[in-house]
Design an enzyme around this catalytic site. Structure first.
Site, short mmCIF file in Angstrom:
data_model
loop_
_atom_site.label_atom_id
_atom_site.label_comp_id
_atom_site.label_asym_id
_atom_site.label_seq_id
_atom_site.Cartn_x
_atom_site.Cartn_y
_atom_site.Cartn_z
N TYR A 106 -2.10 -1.35 10.42
CA TYR A 106 -2.06 -1.44 8.96
C TYR A 106 -0.73 -0.90 8.44
O TYR A 106 -0.07 -1.53 7.59
CB TYR A 106 -3.24 -0.64 8.38
CG TYR A 106 -3.48 -0.82 6.90
CD1 TYR A 106 -4.22 -1.90 6.42
CD2 TYR A 106 -3.00 0.10 5.97
CE1 TYR A 106 -4.47 -2.06 5.07
CE2 TYR A 106 -3.23 -0.06 4.61
CZ TYR A 106 -3.97 -1.14 4.16
OH TYR A 106 -4.20 -1.28 2.81
N SER A 128 0.88 -1.19 0.00
CA SER A 128 0.00 0.00 0.00
C SER A 128 0.90 1.22 0.00
O SER A 128 2.09 1.13 0.36
CB SER A 128 -0.83 -0.02 1.28
OG SER A 128 -1.46 1.21 1.51
P1 NAD Z 1 -11.52 -6.05 -0.16
O1 NAD Z 1 -12.10 -5.93 1.22
O2 NAD Z 1 -12.35 -5.69 -1.35
O3 NAD Z 1 -10.99 -7.53 -0.40
C1 NAD Z 1 -10.25 -8.21 0.57
C2 NAD Z 1 -10.17 -9.67 0.20
O4 NAD Z 1 -9.44 -10.34 1.22
C3 NAD Z 1 -11.54 -10.36 0.12
O5 NAD Z 1 -11.53 -11.33 -0.91
C4 NAD Z 1 -11.67 -11.03 1.49
O6 NAD Z 1 -12.55 -12.15 1.50
C5 NAD Z 1 -10.22 -11.44 1.69
N1 NAD Z 1 -9.90 -11.70 3.09
C6 NAD Z 1 -10.05 -10.89 4.17
N2 NAD Z 1 -9.67 -11.52 5.28
C7 NAD Z 1 -9.26 -12.76 4.89
C8 NAD Z 1 -8.76 -13.89 5.59
N3 NAD Z 1 -8.61 -13.89 6.92
N4 NAD Z 1 -8.46 -14.98 4.89
C9 NAD Z 1 -8.64 -15.03 3.53
N5 NAD Z 1 -9.10 -13.99 2.83
C10 NAD Z 1 -9.42 -12.88 3.52
O7 NAD Z 1 -10.18 -5.21 -0.10
P2 NAD Z 1 -9.23 -4.60 -1.25
O8 NAD Z 1 -9.36 -3.14 -1.16
O9 NAD Z 1 -9.41 -5.29 -2.53
O10 NAD Z 1 -7.82 -4.96 -0.61
C11 NAD Z 1 -6.95 -5.95 -1.13
C12 NAD Z 1 -5.54 -5.65 -0.67
O11 NAD Z 1 -5.13 -4.40 -1.21
C13 NAD Z 1 -5.40 -5.53 0.85
O12 NAD Z 1 -4.18 -6.12 1.24
C14 NAD Z 1 -5.34 -4.03 1.06
O13 NAD Z 1 -4.63 -3.71 2.22
C15 NAD Z 1 -4.61 -3.59 -0.19
N6 NAD Z 1 -4.81 -2.18 -0.53
C16 NAD Z 1 -6.05 -1.70 -0.77
C17 NAD Z 1 -6.18 -0.36 -1.10
C18 NAD Z 1 -7.51 0.26 -1.41
O14 NAD Z 1 -7.57 1.49 -1.54
N7 NAD Z 1 -8.57 -0.50 -1.57
C19 NAD Z 1 -5.06 0.47 -1.16
C20 NAD Z 1 -3.81 -0.07 -0.89
C21 NAD Z 1 -3.71 -1.41 -0.57
#
Ligand code: NAD
Length: 260
Positions: free
Chosen positions: A155, A142
């Site tokens: 985080y 991130s």
């Molecule tokens: P999201 O909530 O849409 O998806 C998260 C996914 O992780 C889902 O498929 C969920 O079922 C799965 N998950 C959560 N806990 C779990 C567990 N214990 N075991 C197995 N699967 C699990 O989130 P996202 O925004 O797509 O985030 C994905 C990644 O990207 C994360 O690591 C997040 O930190 C990172 N990220 C997101 C953003 C953003 O702006 N959305 C920015 C930077 C980084």
């Protein structure tokens, strides 16, 4: 391009992971999906990938907070498809609170799912990858892997840790065709971010549209969300031959967030 390679994408039932899985599938890569969600919807997703892209799809319900389930997911993939060539550590959760009030169980959960899970998945998949001599490990960190924001102690710590882990794995495999990189997205419009927007709207008594504008305006100079499929296309590039010299890198896709 990735015909008959095999990828695990953790957290691929939603958001960024789903977009990455789709882009890999489109390139002919077999995919092991993982994450929580409605069983029927996940099954339908598998069928959609199979029929559209002519690849094999598996699903592991492994909880990324559980070491034994992470190991089982990797072994199940090796058994089903014969290898793990591409490992995308993407599953992640968020919780925000000032450090002095941050609940211990949220700290533990975020460190487990956002950091330790990647270590255990890499550790389990690496021997097979090293034996075959080709692999791509991509950790979805991130902008918070490179800079901090208030109220996100777990985080930010986990994502900085993930950037560090990425560098170590890259160095240990630098003389092979195995790379390990971190992607550092800014705001991407997914359920994880929508929850933060909704919380902000409720807390400040403003509309969701206003809260969205504030969220972007505060951090992301482009004032636009990063597109999930752009992250997927970056993953595909890193998996290509042209990506073979990129290792140990933390690649920002953040609309200028950390340039400030
Ligand atoms: P999201 O909530 O849409 O998806 C998260 C996914 O992780 C889902 O498929 C969920 O079922 C799965 N998950 C959560 N806990 C779990 C567990 N214990 N075991 C197995 N699967 C699990 O989130 P996202 O925004 O797509 O985030 C994905 C990644 O990207 C994360 O690591 C997040 O930190 C990172 N990220 C997101 C953003 C953003 O702006 N959305 C920015 C930077 C980084």
């Amino acid at each position: 391009m990735l015909k008959d390679k095999v990828a695990i994408v953790t957290g691929s039932t939603s958001g960024i992971g789903l977009a990455i899985a789709r882009e890999l599938a489109q390139e002919g890569c077999h995919v092991m999906l993982n994450g929580f969600g409605n069983a029927m919807e996940i099954e339908e997703l598998g069928h959609e990938f199979q029929s559209k892209f002519g690849i094999k799809v598996g699903y592991s319900p492994a909880d990324m907070a559980k070491l034994d389930q992470i190991r089982e997911m990797v072994h199940q993939t090796e058994k089903m498809f014969g290898s793990v060539d591409v490992l995308i550590n993407n599953a992640g959760i968020q919780f925000t609170a000032p450090t002095e009030n941050f609940p211990a169980e949220k700290w533990e959960a975020i460190l487990s799912i956002n950091l330790s899970a990647a270590f255990y998945a890499i550790q389990t998949a690496l021997p097979g990858i090293q034996k075959r001599g080709w692999g791509r490990i991509i950790n979805i960190a991130s902008a918070h892997g490179l800079v901090a924001s208030v109220h996100k102690p777990a985080y930010v710590a986990a994502k900085h840790g993930l950037v560090g882990l990425t560098k170590v794995v890259a160095l240990e495999n630098a003389q092979t065709d195995i790379t390990c990189n971190a992607l550092c997205p800014g705001w991407v419009h997914t359920p994880l971010v929508q929850r933060q927007i909704d919380d902000r709207a409720a807390l400040e008594g403003i509309s969701v549209e206003m809260a969205t504008r504030e969220l972007l305006g505060e951090k992301q100079p482009s004032l636009r969300f990063v597109q999930p499929d752009h992250l997927g296309k970056m993953v595909v590039f890193l998996c290509s031959d042209a990506g073979s010299s990129i290792t140990g890198a933390s690649l920002s896709m953040d609309g200028g967030w950390i340039a400030q």
